[in-house]
Design a protein around this motif. Structure first.
Motif, mmCIF file in Angstrom:
data_model
loop_
_atom_site.group_PDB
_atom_site.id
_atom_site.type_symbol
_atom_site.label_atom_id
_atom_site.label_comp_id
_atom_site.label_asym_id
_atom_site.label_seq_id
_atom_site.Cartn_x
_atom_site.Cartn_y
_atom_site.Cartn_z
ATOM 1 N N UNK A 73 73.967 -25.014 -7.546
ATOM 2 C CA UNK A 73 74.783 -24.230 -7.095
ATOM 3 C C UNK A 73 75.735 -23.479 -8.783
ATOM 4 N N UNK A 74 75.887 -24.285 -9.332
ATOM 5 C CA UNK A 74 76.695 -24.296 -10.646
ATOM 6 C C UNK A 74 75.423 -24.394 -11.959
ATOM 7 N N UNK A 75 74.575 -24.979 -11.296
ATOM 8 C CA UNK A 75 73.430 -24.542 -13.097
ATOM 9 C C UNK A 75 72.027 -23.739 -12.241
ATOM 10 N N UNK A 76 72.270 -22.763 -10.966
ATOM 11 C CA UNK A 76 71.599 -21.873 -11.125
ATOM 12 C C UNK A 76 71.504 -20.169 -11.504
ATOM 13 N N UNK A 77 72.363 -20.172 -11.406
ATOM 14 C CA UNK A 77 73.010 -18.543 -12.080
ATOM 15 C C UNK A 77 72.008 -18.613 -13.823
ATOM 16 N N UNK A 78 72.082 -19.732 -14.283
ATOM 17 C CA UNK A 78 71.170 -19.022 -15.111
ATOM 18 C C UNK A 78 70.591 -19.070 -15.527
ATOM 19 N N UNK A 79 69.755 -18.634 -14.031
ATOM 20 C CA UNK A 79 68.244 -17.801 -14.581
ATOM 21 C C UNK A 79 67.823 -16.351 -14.404
#
Length: 221
Positions: A73-79
């Motif tokens: 969840x922490x890194x998915x937003x960068x998509x």
């Protein structure tokens, strides 16, 4: 502004006109694409195939974002910083269950409405439509192994999409029956073809047929 690309499959050297159209949708000289698989792809087999396709049309920055076993969840937003998001093929029911589980529907809607490009292949294309009901229809239907009850998809278009059309009239007749029963419109698309939605315009590439319960005829290019 809504920009969508609905593909039946990724076929190399099949439709230069479609490939060029996809590349033309990007304003950036070095565009980035975030890839979401329909289920975890630990060997990156399908991701690699997709990466090679985009490399062929001149796009090199392809990033993998998992909603399944490798989800972060922490890194998915960068998509959502990517110029386009690619929704892969696979089991449509499982893919939709992942979108529901990770609560990304609203985020994808906002992304598209704010100018992001959404590219779907097979199951990924079906997910852009109002419902995935069609994924369970016909001889080659996906299995609903996750016992999915809510079939509502992203609803970014007002029609449904039938990938992997075999080119036969029999299949068209079956899909016509589906449109009448469900009071909907369906684009049947052979592999190598696609539908590009750019704002209000709908562009057909390759062998694509529109079937609509309200119309006696069908359109194709």
């Amino acid at each position: 502004m809504t920009t969508l690309v609905l593909l039946s499959d990724l076929v190399f050297k099949s439709n230069d006109k479609l490939d060029q159209r996809i590349r033309s949708l990007f304003n950036s000289e070095q565009p980035s694409i975030g890839y979401i698989p329909s289920c975890s792809d630990p060997e990156r087999k399908y991701f690699e195939h997709t990466r090679r396709y985009y490399n062929q049309v001149g796009i090199d920055n392809i990033q993998y974002y998992d909603l399944d076993l490798e989800y972060e969840e922490r890194t998915f937003g960068s998509i959502f910083e990517c110029d386009a998001i690619h929704l892969s093929g696979g089991n449509t029911f499982y893919f939709l269950s992942l979108l529901q589980k990770r609560n990304v529907f609203g985020l994808l809607h906002s992304y598209v409405k704010s100018g992001g490009i959404l590219i779907g292949v097979s199951a990924g294309s079906i997910l852009t439509t109002p419902t995935i009901e069609i994924a369970g229809y016909g001889e080659d239907a996906d299995e609903n192994n996750v016992d999915l009850k809510d079939m509502r998809a992203l609803g970014l278009v007002d029609f449904e999409f039938a990938p992997h059309w075999d080119g036969s009239e029999d299949t068209l007749n079956s899909l016509s029956k589906y449109t009448r029963v469900n009071r909907t419109a369906v684009y049947a698309c052979q592999d190598g073809g696609g539908v590009v939605i750019n704002d209000e315009s709908v562009e057909l590439y390759g062998n694509v047929r529109r079937l609509d319960y309200r119309e006696s005829g069908s359109n194709h290019e």
